[in-house]
Write a protein that holds these residues in place. Structure first.
Motif, PDB file in Angstrom:
ATOM      1  N   UNK A   1       0.817  -1.216   0.000  1.00  0.00           N
ATOM      2  CA  UNK A   1       0.000   0.000   0.000  1.00  0.00           C
ATOM      3  C   UNK A   1       0.846   1.260   0.000  1.00  0.00           C
ATOM      4  N   UNK A   2       2.092   1.173   0.490  1.00  0.00           N
ATOM      5  CA  UNK A   2       2.944   2.362   0.591  1.00  0.00           C
ATOM      6  C   UNK A   2       4.337   2.036   0.077  1.00  0.00           C
ATOM      7  N   UNK A   3       4.437   1.772  -1.211  1.00  0.00           N
ATOM      8  CA  UNK A   3       5.752   1.499  -1.773  1.00  0.00           C
ATOM      9  C   UNK A   3       6.673   2.694  -1.535  1.00  0.00           C
ATOM     10  N   UNK A   4       7.859   2.408  -1.004  1.00  0.00           N
ATOM     11  CA  UNK A   4       8.847   3.454  -0.733  1.00  0.00           C
ATOM     12  C   UNK A   4      10.151   3.049  -1.401  1.00  0.00           C
ATOM     13  N   UNK A   5      10.666   3.916  -2.270  1.00  0.00           N
ATOM     14  CA  UNK A   5      11.848   3.576  -3.052  1.00  0.00           C
ATOM     15  C   UNK A   5      12.539   4.847  -3.522  1.00  0.00           C
ATOM     16  N   UNK A   6      13.824   4.723  -3.808  1.00  0.00           N
ATOM     17  CA  UNK A   6      14.571   5.823  -4.412  1.00  0.00           C
ATOM     18  C   UNK A   6      14.501   5.771  -5.929  1.00  0.00           C
ATOM     19  N   UNK A   7      13.828   4.760  -6.477  1.00  0.00           N
ATOM     20  CA  UNK A   7      13.715   4.627  -7.924  1.00  0.00           C
ATOM     21  C   UNK A   7      12.781   5.679  -8.496  1.00  0.00           C
ATOM     22  N   UNK A   8      13.156   6.239  -9.648  1.00  0.00           N
ATOM     23  CA  UNK A   8      12.308   7.191 -10.346  1.00  0.00           C
ATOM     24  C   UNK A   8      11.175   6.493 -11.095  1.00  0.00           C
ATOM     25  N   UNK A   9      11.214   5.171 -11.178  1.00  0.00           N
ATOM     26  CA  UNK A   9      10.256   4.436 -12.004  1.00  0.00           C
ATOM     27  C   UNK A   9       8.894   4.267 -11.337  1.00  0.00           C
ATOM     28  N   UNK A  10       8.861   4.172 -10.024  1.00  0.00           N
ATOM     29  CA  UNK A  10       7.662   3.670  -9.365  1.00  0.00           C
ATOM     30  C   UNK A  10       6.938   4.663  -8.469  1.00  0.00           C
ATOM     31  N   UNK A  11       7.582   5.722  -8.006  1.00  0.00           N
ATOM     32  CA  UNK A  11       6.893   6.716  -7.190  1.00  0.00           C
ATOM     33  C   UNK A  11       7.318   8.106  -7.632  1.00  0.00           C
ATOM     34  N   UNK A  12       6.535   9.095  -7.231  1.00  0.00           N
ATOM     35  CA  UNK A  12       6.799  10.474  -7.634  1.00  0.00           C
ATOM     36  C   UNK A  12       7.766  11.165  -6.680  1.00  0.00           C
ATOM     37  N   UNK A  13       8.653  11.970  -7.250  1.00  0.00           N
ATOM     38  CA  UNK A  13       9.532  12.839  -6.475  1.00  0.00           C
ATOM     39  C   UNK A  13       8.908  14.225  -6.380  1.00  0.00           C
ATOM     40  N   UNK A  14       9.330  14.972  -5.391  1.00  0.00           N
ATOM     41  CA  UNK A  14       8.944  16.375  -5.243  1.00  0.00           C
ATOM     42  C   UNK A  14      10.236  17.179  -5.084  1.00  0.00           C
ATOM     43  N   UNK A  15      10.387  18.287  -5.818  1.00  0.00           N
ATOM     44  CA  UNK A  15       9.411  18.931  -6.688  1.00  0.00           C
ATOM     45  C   UNK A  15       9.285  18.308  -8.062  1.00  0.00           C
TER      46      UNK A  15
ATOM     47  N   UNK B   1      10.713  14.564 -10.641  1.00  0.00           N
ATOM     48  CA  UNK B   1      11.487  13.335 -10.659  1.00  0.00           C
ATOM     49  C   UNK B   1      12.969  13.616 -10.837  1.00  0.00           C
ATOM     50  N   UNK B   2      13.774  12.689 -10.341  1.00  0.00           N
ATOM     51  CA  UNK B   2      15.233  12.762 -10.461  1.00  0.00           C
ATOM     52  C   UNK B   2      15.819  13.963  -9.732  1.00  0.00           C
ATOM     53  N   UNK B   3      15.202  14.344  -8.599  1.00  0.00           N
ATOM     54  CA  UNK B   3      15.723  15.450  -7.789  1.00  0.00           C
ATOM     55  C   UNK B   3      16.551  14.893  -6.637  1.00  0.00           C
ATOM     56  N   UNK B   4      17.850  15.166  -6.645  1.00  0.00           N
ATOM     57  CA  UNK B   4      18.731  14.811  -5.542  1.00  0.00           C
ATOM     58  C   UNK B   4      19.241  16.082  -4.888  1.00  0.00           C
ATOM     59  N   UNK B   5      19.356  16.043  -3.564  1.00  0.00           N
ATOM     60  CA  UNK B   5      19.811  17.210  -2.815  1.00  0.00           C
ATOM     61  C   UNK B   5      20.971  16.813  -1.913  1.00  0.00           C
ATOM     62  N   UNK B   6      21.890  17.767  -1.731  1.00  0.00           N
ATOM     63  CA  UNK B   6      23.081  17.504  -0.929  1.00  0.00           C
ATOM     64  C   UNK B   6      22.788  17.509   0.565  1.00  0.00           C
ATOM     65  N   UNK B   7      21.778  18.278   0.992  1.00  0.00           N
ATOM     66  CA  UNK B   7      21.427  18.359   2.409  1.00  0.00           C
ATOM     67  C   UNK B   7      19.919  18.270   2.571  1.00  0.00           C
ATOM     68  N   UNK B   8      19.508  17.927   3.780  1.00  0.00           N
ATOM     69  CA  UNK B   8      18.077  17.890   4.073  1.00  0.00           C
ATOM     70  C   UNK B   8      17.475  19.277   3.948  1.00  0.00           C
TER      71      UNK B   8
END
Length: 231
Positions: free
Chosen positions: A29-43, A45-52
């Motif tokens: 019910x709550x797939x959690x992954x770093x893959x761009x294929x299966x869930x949406x990123x914000x803001x 897709x393919x957004x990586x950040x150096x710090x929180x």
């Protein structure tokens, strides 16, 4: 300790866990992954950040779903070299991943960067020209369950590093998957809503996201996960 060694920070991202179902896939019910294929990123897709702090600041001016959370991806030191090699071979622009895993001051233990977060599990990923692919969207799940006796939890994650190492080694030995080097990775989650200048987007769980291979075949139903096309 498994041969991968201590985990290193790869980067931070914000994502929205989503449902997953389909032939040959776990039903979660709550797939959690770093893959761009299966869930949406914000803001996006393919957004990586150096710090929180950078990740949270990038989300502030956009509408953020209430389910969105901050995550950190950790890669065992023994696998970071292969991931960096795949990124460089692809000649894609990955300043965050390269700086954290191969730049000056890299290779610092990840424990200093996960304050306030908690580990939620492990997955198996592969880098392919700007995309992180998951083993779950590459027709590997059923084979791993039958051949290795492993399974995922309610988030679609593996329980520990040793299990993820085994799945990655098995997938790399098959020779008929995507042309990537599969590697184990851990996810850290901060279980607090993301602040935004806008009201949260509706909280009702959406239907499962259309897997990446459906984007190439418009005739497929967006609510039915199927096996990807033959490679």
């Amino acid at each position: 300790m498994p041969h991968g060694g201590r985990p290193l920070l790869a980067g931070y991202f914000v994502a929205v866990p989503e449902a997953l179902r389909g032939p040959g896939l776990p039903r979660v019910a709550r797939l959690t992954t770093a893959s761009d294929c299966l869930i949406d990123r914000v803001p996006q897709d393919d957004c990586w950040f150096a710090t929180a702090q950078e990740a949270l600041a990038a989300c502030a001016p956009v509408r953020v779903p209430a389910r969105a959370r901050l995550y950190a991806l950790l890669v065992p030191a023994g696998h970071a070299t292969d991931l960096v090699a795949d990124i460089r071979a692809a000649a894609t622009y990955e300043p965050v991943l390269l700086a954290n895993l191969d730049g000056p001051g890299s290779r610092a233990p990840a424990r200093e960067v996960v304050e306030g977060g908690h580990g939620i599990g492990w997955e198996v990923l592969g880098y392919d020209h700007g995309l992180m692919h998951s083993w779950l969207c590459n027709d590997l799940y059923r084979g791993a369950v039958l051949g290795l006796g492993v399974d995922t939890d309610e988030r679609g994650l593996l329980p520990d590093q040793d299990t993820a190492e085994r799945v990655a080694a098995w997938a790399n030995g098959l020779g008929d998957t995507k042309p990537v080097t599969w590697f184990p990775a851990a996810l850290i989650e901060w279980d607090t809503p993301i602040e935004s200048r806008f009201a949260p987007v509706a909280t009702d769980p959406p239907p499962p996201r259309t897997p990446w291979w459906h984007r190439l075949v418009p005739s497929h139903s967006p609510h039915e996960a199927e096996r990807p096309p033959a490679r």
